[in-house]
Design an enzyme around this catalytic site. Structure first.
Site, PDB file in Angstrom:
ATOM      1  N   CYS A 125      -5.369   8.055   9.689  1.00  0.00           N
ATOM      2  CA  CYS A 125      -5.318   7.527  10.825  1.00  0.00           C
ATOM      3  C   CYS A 125      -4.982   8.711  12.083  1.00  0.00           C
ATOM      4  CB  CYS A 125      -4.166   6.498  11.245  1.00  0.00           C
ATOM      5  SG  CYS A 125      -4.636   5.010   9.990  1.00  0.00           S
ATOM      6  N   ASP A 151       4.873   0.718  11.942  1.00  0.00           N
ATOM      7  CA  ASP A 151       3.451  -0.004  11.435  1.00  0.00           C
ATOM      8  C   ASP A 151       3.555  -1.298  12.006  1.00  0.00           C
ATOM      9  OD1 ASP A 151       3.522   1.443   8.044  1.00  0.00           O
ATOM     10  OD2 ASP A 151       3.073   2.285  10.252  1.00  0.00           O
ATOM     11  N   LYS A 199       0.892  -1.222   0.171  1.00  0.00           N
ATOM     12  CA  LYS A 199      -0.072   0.031  -0.032  1.00  0.00           C
ATOM     13  C   LYS A 199       0.804   1.266  -0.013  1.00  0.00           C
ATOM     14  CE  LYS A 199      -1.660   1.786   3.915  1.00  0.00           C
ATOM     15  NZ  LYS A 199      -1.259   3.027   4.430  1.00  0.00           N
ATOM     16  N   ASN A 200       2.016   1.175   0.979  1.00  0.00           N
ATOM     17  CA  ASN A 200       2.672   2.453   0.977  1.00  0.00           C
ATOM     18  C   ASN A 200       3.964   2.614  -0.106  1.00  0.00           C
ATOM     19  OD1 ASN A 200       1.281   2.925   3.261  1.00  0.00           O
ATOM     20  ND2 ASN A 200       2.900   2.150   4.832  1.00  0.00           N
ATOM     21  N   ARG A 223      -8.749  -0.155   4.668  1.00  0.00           N
ATOM     22  CA  ARG A 223      -7.621   0.969   3.825  1.00  0.00           C
ATOM     23  C   ARG A 223      -6.302   0.348   3.634  1.00  0.00           C
ATOM     24  NH1 ARG A 223      -6.292   5.601   7.396  1.00  0.00           N
ATOM     25  NH2 ARG A 223      -5.074   6.095   5.375  1.00  0.00           N
ATOM     26  N   ARG A 246      -0.473  15.165  12.732  1.00  0.00           N
ATOM     27  CA  ARG A 246       0.389  14.652  11.906  1.00  0.00           C
ATOM     28  C   ARG A 246       0.287  16.012  10.840  1.00  0.00           C
ATOM     29  NH1 ARG A 246      -1.324   9.118   9.542  1.00  0.00           N
ATOM     30  NH2 ARG A 246       0.528   9.024   9.099  1.00  0.00           N
TER      31      ARG A 246
HETATM   32  C1  EPZ Z   1       4.229   6.767   6.257  1.00  0.00           C
HETATM   33  O1  EPZ Z   1       3.468   7.867   6.666  1.00  0.00           O
HETATM   34  C2  EPZ Z   1       3.526   5.515   6.105  1.00  0.00           C
HETATM   35  N1  EPZ Z   1       2.284   5.748   5.062  1.00  0.00           N
HETATM   36  C3  EPZ Z   1       2.971   5.259   7.370  1.00  0.00           C
HETATM   37  O2  EPZ Z   1       2.011   4.071   7.280  1.00  0.00           O
HETATM   38  C4  EPZ Z   1       4.432   4.957   8.301  1.00  0.00           C
HETATM   39  O3  EPZ Z   1       3.875   4.657   9.697  1.00  0.00           O
HETATM   40  C5  EPZ Z   1       5.144   6.347   8.252  1.00  0.00           C
HETATM   41  O4  EPZ Z   1       5.569   6.352   7.035  1.00  0.00           O
HETATM   42  C6  EPZ Z   1       6.307   5.888   9.054  1.00  0.00           C
HETATM   43  O5  EPZ Z   1       6.962   4.675   8.471  1.00  0.00           O
HETATM   44  C7  EPZ Z   1       2.365   5.841   3.862  1.00  0.00           C
HETATM   45  O6  EPZ Z   1       3.441   5.671   3.344  1.00  0.00           O
HETATM   46  C8  EPZ Z   1       1.169   6.229   2.985  1.00  0.00           C
HETATM   47  P1  EPZ Z   1       6.372  10.018   8.275  1.00  0.00           P
HETATM   48  P2  EPZ Z   1       4.175   9.574   6.603  1.00  0.00           P
HETATM   49  O7  EPZ Z   1       6.287  11.326   7.433  1.00  0.00           O
HETATM   50  O8  EPZ Z   1       4.767   9.594   5.407  1.00  0.00           O
HETATM   51  C9  EPZ Z   1       5.973  13.479  11.620  1.00  0.00           C
HETATM   52  C10 EPZ Z   1       0.267   2.557   7.642  1.00  0.00           C
HETATM   53  O9  EPZ Z   1      -0.292   2.197   8.667  1.00  0.00           O
HETATM   54  N2  EPZ Z   1       5.843  14.537  10.334  1.00  0.00           N
HETATM   55  O10 EPZ Z   1       7.725   9.167   8.015  1.00  0.00           O
HETATM   56  O11 EPZ Z   1       3.003  10.284   7.164  1.00  0.00           O
HETATM   57  C11 EPZ Z   1       4.640  12.644  11.678  1.00  0.00           C
HETATM   58  O12 EPZ Z   1       3.583  13.243  12.360  1.00  0.00           O
HETATM   59  C12 EPZ Z   1       0.766   4.201   7.670  1.00  0.00           C
HETATM   60  O13 EPZ Z   1       0.617   2.260   6.680  1.00  0.00           O
HETATM   61  C13 EPZ Z   1       5.971  15.886  10.659  1.00  0.00           C
HETATM   62  O14 EPZ Z   1       5.995  16.246  12.127  1.00  0.00           O
HETATM   63  O15 EPZ Z   1       5.056   9.217   7.942  1.00  0.00           O
HETATM   64  C14 EPZ Z   1       5.114  11.285  12.408  1.00  0.00           C
HETATM   65  O16 EPZ Z   1       5.176  11.601  13.991  1.00  0.00           O
HETATM   66  C15 EPZ Z   1       0.715   4.722   8.993  1.00  0.00           C
HETATM   67  N3  EPZ Z   1       5.689  16.951   9.742  1.00  0.00           N
HETATM   68  C16 EPZ Z   1       6.481  11.498  11.883  1.00  0.00           C
HETATM   69  O17 EPZ Z   1       6.879  12.621  11.325  1.00  0.00           O
HETATM   70  C17 EPZ Z   1       5.766  16.271   8.654  1.00  0.00           C
HETATM   71  O18 EPZ Z   1       5.533  17.196   7.860  1.00  0.00           O
HETATM   72  C18 EPZ Z   1       6.825  10.347  10.752  1.00  0.00           C
HETATM   73  O19 EPZ Z   1       5.967  10.490   9.988  1.00  0.00           O
HETATM   74  C19 EPZ Z   1       5.729  15.109   8.151  1.00  0.00           C
HETATM   75  C20 EPZ Z   1       5.668  13.916   9.211  1.00  0.00           C
END
Ligand code: EPZ
Length: 422
Positions: free
Chosen positions: A118, A308, A24-25, A400, A123
């Protein structure tokens, strides 16, 4: 009207093999990246998920033609007509922010609202917007709308990420692919999905190197062409099925997986007492031995233990002899499944980013609600091990991210039936 629920009657060891769905990701950023490519892009091994349908809807609203047939998505891009992502689509899934980079790269403009998805704590998308600003985008906010304007064309530059964010890394790769000049991204995320996206973009004529490492180099090009590309296997779905085998003391294998992507996850299951074998694209798990506690697990950016995987492995450790501790370092509130596991007899205490799991001899069935995608998967893993029937509602979260969720449990010998709307 009664809500749909998944009925699982557990207590028996699961046995059998599941073929792993496409990731998915990876599929979601790849669909967004198709916006950058002139002509036709064909993505195969795409999982049939509600998030994939949502991404397809957004592509069509932006003026592309996106068509889903079985596990293949065909995107034809003949000149974008839109650049706004409707609020409803932004709310449906976090990954809508994936369209920011491609829209700025291709349409030079993007209008969106704060993303939903979620509820894993705040976020924000501050790092996404900062990265685009560093490439020259002008970003303003009007009545809750975020208006991003790339002017004539984004400019490549050096972008040091404050945190190795997966989504920000992906947005920069996509925006920089069509930017003027070179971009050097440091402290980049190393998740396998990043390398999958870079491989796709390079197949479309981009010039990206270092994806999967901490520093990625992108040389901007004037345009990209479509291609046919097969989505990588879903490492989290694969891990989920292995957790079901571990929690029920069964013997489960997954095929069509990419074992190196699960290295840190498999290390934890081995530490919990599971025997694991790997042969090509198959991973075998024998959970028939006694489960034992894992003293300390910390979720980390790849190649560390994935956030995850935290909820599914919590369901396994709920039945392990002794006390385990998990520290969730990526998201601020990713323990909503714990309250539901307590209803099944688990003994887990959460304080801040830590969850202390004291194993119990058995779990019992209960009526529980999936709080988010991976939390829902964890409840199903626990239900497969619990004595008696569990009824899991909130299936929209599970749909999802997991294709044929109930059928996969059923194929492992678990009594799992999706009970429709009455
Ligand atoms: C991706 O989300 C995945 N989703 C998530 O999978 C996964 O948990 C996550 O990466 C971490 O591996 C998809 O790929 C669609 P991040 P993403 O940006 O890109 C903070 C699942 O269950 N952050 O690495 O949103 C954020 O709040 C999902 O399949 C900021 O603060 O993750 C989080 O605490 C859930 N500001 C941390 O960074 C920003 O601008 C990691 O987020 C962006 C992120």
């Amino acid at each position: 009207m009664a809500e749909e629920y998944l009925s699982i009657t557990g207590g028996r060891p699961l046995r059998g093999e599941v073929t792993v769905q496409g990731a998915k990701n990876s599929a979601l950023p790849l669909m967004a990246a198709a916006l950058l490519c002139d002509g036709e892009t064909v993505l195969t091994n795409v999982p049939r998920l509600t998030d994939v349908y949502a991404a397809s809807r957004i592509l069509n609203q932006l003026g592309c033609r996106s068509h889903i047939e079985d596990h293949t998505v065909t995107v034809t891009q003949k000149g974008l007509t839109g650049c706004e992502i409707p609020d409803a689509d932004m709310r449906q899934m976090r990954s809508s922010v994936m369209f920011l980079g491609p829209l700025l790269g291709r349409a030079k403009r993007c209008i969106m609202t704060m993303p939903g998805g979620c509820e894993l704590g705040p976020r924000p998308i501050d790092m996404h917007l900062d990265a685009m600003r560093q490439m020259g985008a002008v970003i303003t906010e009007e009545q809750g709308k975020i208006i991003c304007d790339a002017g004539k064309r984004l400019c490549g530059t050096r972008i040091p990420l404050p945190f190795p964010s997966v989504g920000v890394t992906e947005n920069v790769l996509m925006a920089a692919a069509l930017a003027e000049g070179d971009t050097v991204l440091t402290n980049a995320a190393r998740e396998p999905e990043i390398a999958d996206l870079a491989a796709f973009l390079n197949a479309c004529g981009a010039e990206i190197s270092g994806a999967g490492e901490g520093t990625v180099y992108i040389h901007g090009k004037p345009g990209l062409h479509g291609t046919e590309y097969c989505v990588m296997p879903d490492r989290i779905a694969a891990f989920t099925w292995l957790c079901a085998g571990a929690a029920t003391g069964g013997t489960v294998s997954v095929r069509g997986a990419s074992p190196p992507d699960l290295e840190s996850s498999l290390t934890v299951l081995r530490a919990a007492g599971c025997r694991i074998g790997i042969c090509g694209d198959r991973i075998f798990l024998d959970g028939s031995g006694a489960l034992r506690r894992v003293r300390h697990i910390r979720t980390m950016p790849y190649p560390g233990f994935p956030t995850d995987a935290q909820a599914p492995v919590t369901a396994v450790l709920a039945l392990a002899r002794g006390t385990s501790m998990i520290e969730e370092t990526i998201f601020e509130s990713r323990y909503k499944h714990v309250g539901e596991l307590l209803r099944m007899g688990a003994d887990i205490r959460v304080s801040g980013s830590a969850a202390v799991i004291t194993g119990v001899p058995a779990l019992h069935g209960a009526a529980v609600t999936a709080p988010d995608l991976r939390g829902g998967a964890a409840l199903a893993v626990a239900a497969a091990a619990a004595e008696g029937e569990s009824r899991i509602s909130g299936l929209r979260h599970i749909d999802r991210g997991y294709e044929n969720f109930a059928a996969s449990f059923h194929s492992l010998g678990c009594e799992a039936v999706r009970c429709g709307l009455h």
